[in-house]
Design an enzyme around this catalytic site. Structure first.
Site, short mmCIF file in Angstrom:
data_model
loop_
_atom_site.label_atom_id
_atom_site.label_comp_id
_atom_site.label_asym_id
_atom_site.label_seq_id
_atom_site.Cartn_x
_atom_site.Cartn_y
_atom_site.Cartn_z
CG ASP A 1 -17.30 -6.70 3.02
OD1 ASP A 1 -17.49 -6.42 4.22
OD2 ASP A 1 -17.92 -6.14 2.10
CG ASP B 1 -13.58 -1.79 2.82
OD1 ASP B 1 -13.77 -2.14 1.63
OD2 ASP B 1 -13.36 -0.61 3.15
CE LYS C 1 -21.03 4.15 2.01
NZ LYS C 1 -21.01 3.12 0.94
#
Length: 264
Positions: free
Chosen positions: A124, A231, A175
């Site tokens: 992806d 992505d 993240k």
């Protein structure tokens, strides 16, 4: 055009015949269901063609000949859409009967891999890097596991990867941080034996289980490039995909004939 940070343009590695590409295309794609509900994420249409077809176009620009697609959700659709050949690439499939995570899916696929090395790609995302240079660095690293990193202006969605001056991966930062930095581009060159050492038939993660352990052992290298990256995991990023692939000269397609001749 991709701009690599490593001076390997004159280095030619051994042939791609020792490598099988494994594309991880079994994800559920839950975040895309609102815009792509009738097919798996890897078949999301971009410029009228499946995202996976664009990835395979790019792989066919190297001297690779073997591709194994790891499927799961709506696996039949993937096999019907892609088939057994794509621009000279021989295509086979490895189907998960239950979700196994990225590590488990690669481990299952590795059972059918007949080459000593695997080029593993997320199904992806796309990074417009020159795979021949990744291959060259892989061999210069003694064929140790090597991941491709690319620099992005905003790392908040991805986390960050740090390396030392010898290109060894040192840390994976979660993240949440913001600003520019180096991220995992979802492309790895791995010895098949490293993958087969993962536990079989259980869910595990390349990103959380294998790679941090290799980094702790000083056995994970990075190939760092400044290359366009996308992505399609969210509706927002998927909405930019037509523009990304539609730009003239977007794909980094090396001259395969010259590459093969130079290798002799």
């Amino acid at each position: 055009m991709s701009n690599t940070l490593n001076p390997l343009k004159s280095v030619l590695s051994p042939g791609w015949g020792d490598v099988t590409a494994v594309i991880l295309a079994g994800g559920l794609g839950t975040r895309l269901r609102g815009v792509v509900a009738d097919r798996p994420k890897c078949l999301a249409p971009i410029l009228g063609r499946p995202f996976l077809a664009h990835q395979l176009d790019w792989l066919s620009s190297t001297a690779l000949s073997q591709v194994l697609i790891s499927t799961g959700y709506m696996a039949e659709q993937v096999e019907e859409a892609i088939g057994a050949m794509h621009q000279g690439l021989s295509i086979r499939y490895s189907n998960e009967s239950k979700p196994l995570g990225t590590g488990g899916a690669v481990r299952l696929a590795a059972i059918a891999v007949e080459t000593p090395f695997m080029l593993v790609l997320n199904g992806d995302s796309f990074c417009n890097a020159d795979l021949n240079l990744l291959n060259a660095q892989f061999y210069s690293n003694g064929m140790a596991p090597t991941m491709l990193l690319t620099q992005v202006p905003e790392i908040a969605r991805y986390g960050q990867v740090t390396c030392d001056e010898s290109h060894r991966v040192r840390k994976f930062l979660e993240k949440g941080s913001t600003g520019p930095g180096w991220i995992n581009a979802g492309i790895y060159l791995l010895p098949t034996k490293e993958v087969l050492a993962l536990p079989g038939d259980v869910s595990c993660s390349l990103e959380r289980d294998l790679f941090p352990a290799l980094a702790d052992q000083n056995r994970l290298y990075a190939h760092q490039v400044k290359a366009d990256f996308i992505d399609i995991g969210t509706p927002e990023s998927y909405g930019m995909a037509d523009s990304f692939f539609g730009q003239t000269g977007k794909l980094n397609v090396p001259n395969v004939q010259e590459f093969d001749q130079a290798k002799g």
